[in-house]
Design a protein around this motif. Structure first.
Motif, PDB file in Angstrom:
ATOM      1  N   THR A  72       0.869  -1.182   0.000  1.00  0.00           N
ATOM      2  CA  THR A  72       0.000   0.000   0.000  1.00  0.00           C
ATOM      3  C   THR A  72       0.908   1.235   0.000  1.00  0.00           C
ATOM      4  N   PRO A  73       0.383   2.415  -0.333  1.00  0.00           N
ATOM      5  CA  PRO A  73       1.219   3.626  -0.289  1.00  0.00           C
ATOM      6  C   PRO A  73       1.872   3.855   1.065  1.00  0.00           C
ATOM      7  N   SER A  74       1.152   3.591   2.152  1.00  0.00           N
ATOM      8  CA  SER A  74       1.723   3.805   3.486  1.00  0.00           C
ATOM      9  C   SER A  74       2.842   2.794   3.766  1.00  0.00           C
ATOM     10  N   LYS A 134      -1.118  -7.477  -9.509  1.00  0.00           N
ATOM     11  CA  LYS A 134      -1.417  -7.005  -8.152  1.00  0.00           C
ATOM     12  C   LYS A 134      -2.391  -7.962  -7.468  1.00  0.00           C
ATOM     13  N   ASP A 135      -2.118  -8.265  -6.205  1.00  0.00           N
ATOM     14  CA  ASP A 135      -2.994  -9.126  -5.407  1.00  0.00           C
ATOM     15  C   ASP A 135      -3.674  -8.346  -4.289  1.00  0.00           C
ATOM     16  N   LEU A 136      -3.657  -7.030  -4.385  1.00  0.00           N
ATOM     17  CA  LEU A 136      -4.301  -6.181  -3.378  1.00  0.00           C
ATOM     18  C   LEU A 136      -5.817  -6.262  -3.498  1.00  0.00           C
ATOM     19  N   PRO A 137      -6.536  -5.991  -2.426  1.00  0.00           N
ATOM     20  CA  PRO A 137      -8.010  -5.970  -2.514  1.00  0.00           C
ATOM     21  C   PRO A 137      -8.479  -4.966  -3.554  1.00  0.00           C
ATOM     22  N   THR A 138      -9.597  -5.254  -4.195  1.00  0.00           N
ATOM     23  CA  THR A 138     -10.148  -4.378  -5.225  1.00  0.00           C
ATOM     24  C   THR A 138     -10.321  -2.956  -4.696  1.00  0.00           C
ATOM     25  N   GLY A 139      -9.838  -2.005  -5.476  1.00  0.00           N
ATOM     26  CA  GLY A 139      -9.967  -0.604  -5.094  1.00  0.00           C
ATOM     27  C   GLY A 139      -8.804  -0.060  -4.293  1.00  0.00           C
ATOM     28  N   THR A 140      -7.858  -0.930  -3.904  1.00  0.00           N
ATOM     29  CA  THR A 140      -6.696  -0.486  -3.127  1.00  0.00           C
ATOM     30  C   THR A 140      -5.597   0.012  -4.070  1.00  0.00           C
ATOM     31  N   THR A 141      -5.063   1.179  -3.800  1.00  0.00           N
ATOM     32  CA  THR A 141      -3.995   1.746  -4.616  1.00  0.00           C
ATOM     33  C   THR A 141      -2.670   1.073  -4.290  1.00  0.00           C
ATOM     34  N   SER A 142      -1.877   0.781  -5.330  1.00  0.00           N
ATOM     35  CA  SER A 142      -0.577   0.145  -5.128  1.00  0.00           C
ATOM     36  C   SER A 142       0.470   1.175  -4.726  1.00  0.00           C
ATOM     37  N   GLY A 143       1.251   0.846  -3.706  1.00  0.00           N
ATOM     38  CA  GLY A 143       2.329   1.723  -3.271  1.00  0.00           C
ATOM     39  C   GLY A 143       3.397   1.893  -4.330  1.00  0.00           C
TER      40      GLY A 143
END
Length: 341
Positions: A241-243, A267-276
């Motif tokens: 995540t960005p943080s 990307k395997d992040l949850p839908t709608g999550t911005t990639s860091g």
């Protein structure tokens, strides 16, 4: 159309066997791609075809002969990539790439870049405090970063190696894994261990790991630390995540070198999550000391089929993006206009 010509090129039988491949598979690929006829005979080959194509074939065979004489086993990937360099008149680049040996594995095999993109990537790692290596699967992002880290460690340029990646499931729910905390996180870090074992050797890795000189840990373990005199690799950065990315980059201390690797298409992040990783590329691109190396499908060094798979997905995703834009435009067009009062 120009009149076909025949050119004779010296190629000893021992080199020809390596260059032409098992059952002449490489030879057939060269003939197909360049539309020439190649006939080996008594330490030489006869090349027939259009003048421009014959000239390209001679340049290609000269380059492959040099690589073979240096002890390289000619692979399908090298043939495919060499053909693309010949078409772009960059054949000298292949010999420059072959000259650069980063390190030898535990079994004595040399580790070196195999494409122009990979050479630029390793150069960026040498010349920058932080390097972002972005590209599709099979381009050697993590493996080359690992080789550069071990090289720096052996040369005592850094005092330790730290390897990390976000512990996130790749589209599957794995449930609760048995064992202690290390056993639970090891499956997520296995690709890093595999590269370490191959390059450094299991015994040397375990010895340095016990001393705390090599650390493989999930990204969450980086919070609150200051990492001095270390070579740090963040793998699978597209899943941060960005943080998390900001947290990681602000851990860097004096005398450290950092490589961040990622594939923006996986990307395997949850839908709608911005990639860091996406955010970092936008925010940091103008800062001196930070290099960005973008590898492409041309830099894939796994089985040639992997390159074709990557290219097919890239083409599919471009079409889907185009269709999505058309649908969005149509929705806006069909939406009822607001009446001014």
């Amino acid at each position: 159309m120009a009149k076909p010509i025949i050119s004779v090129f010296e190629l000893p039988a021992g080199e020809a066997q390596n260059i032409f491949g098992q059952f002449d598979s490489h030879l057939k690929e060269i003939e197909k791609k360049l539309s020439v006829s190649i006939i080996p005979r008594d330490g030489e080959v006869r090349i027939a075809g259009q003048p421009e194509k014959v000239e390209q074939a001679v340049k290609l065979l000269a380059m492959l002969r040099t690589l073979s004489e240096r002890g390289n086993a000619i692979t399908d990937q090298q043939i495919t990539y060499s053909l693309s360099l010949i078409e772009e008149e960059k054949q000298k680049k292949m010999l420059e790439i072959d000259d650069e040996i980063i390190i030898h594995t535990a079994l004595g095999r040399p580790v070196k870049p195999k494409t122009v993109g990979q050479m630029e990537y390793t150069d960026s790692i040498r010349n920058n405090m932080i390097t972002f290596g972005i590209g599709p699967a099979g381009t050697g992002k993590t493996y080359l970063a690992m080789a550069m880290a071990i090289r720096a460690f052996r040369a005592e340029e850094v005092s330790r190696i730290i390897l990390t990646r976000p512990a996130i499931e790749a589209g599957e729910k794995l449930g609760f894994l048995p064992g202690d905390l290390q056993s639970k996180i090891d499956p997520y870090l296995r690709p890093l261990y595999d590269a370490l074992y191959e390059i450094m050797g299991a015994e040397a890795f375990l010895k340095n790991s016990e001393k705390g000189l090599i650390e493989v840990a999930p990204l969450a373990y980086m919070r609150g630390r200051t990492l001095d005199h270390a070579f740090i690799i963040l793998d699978e950065a597209q899943n941060t995540t960005p943080s998390q990315m900001k947290m990681f980059l602000t851990r860097i201390g004096f005398g450290s070198r950092v490589v961040v690797t990622g594939d923006r298409t996986q990307k395997d992040l949850p839908t709608g999550t911005t990639s860091g990783l996406d955010v970092a590329m936008r925010v940091l691109k103008k800062i001196d000391g930070i290099g960005f190396s973008e590898l492409t499908s041309k830099d894939v060094v796994r089985h040639p089929l992997v390159q074709k798979i990557v290219e097919a997905y890239e083409e599919y995703e471009k079409k889907e993006t185009g269709r999505s834009k058309v649908r969005s435009a149509q929705v806006r067009k069909d939406a009822p206009k607001r009446v001014k009062r």
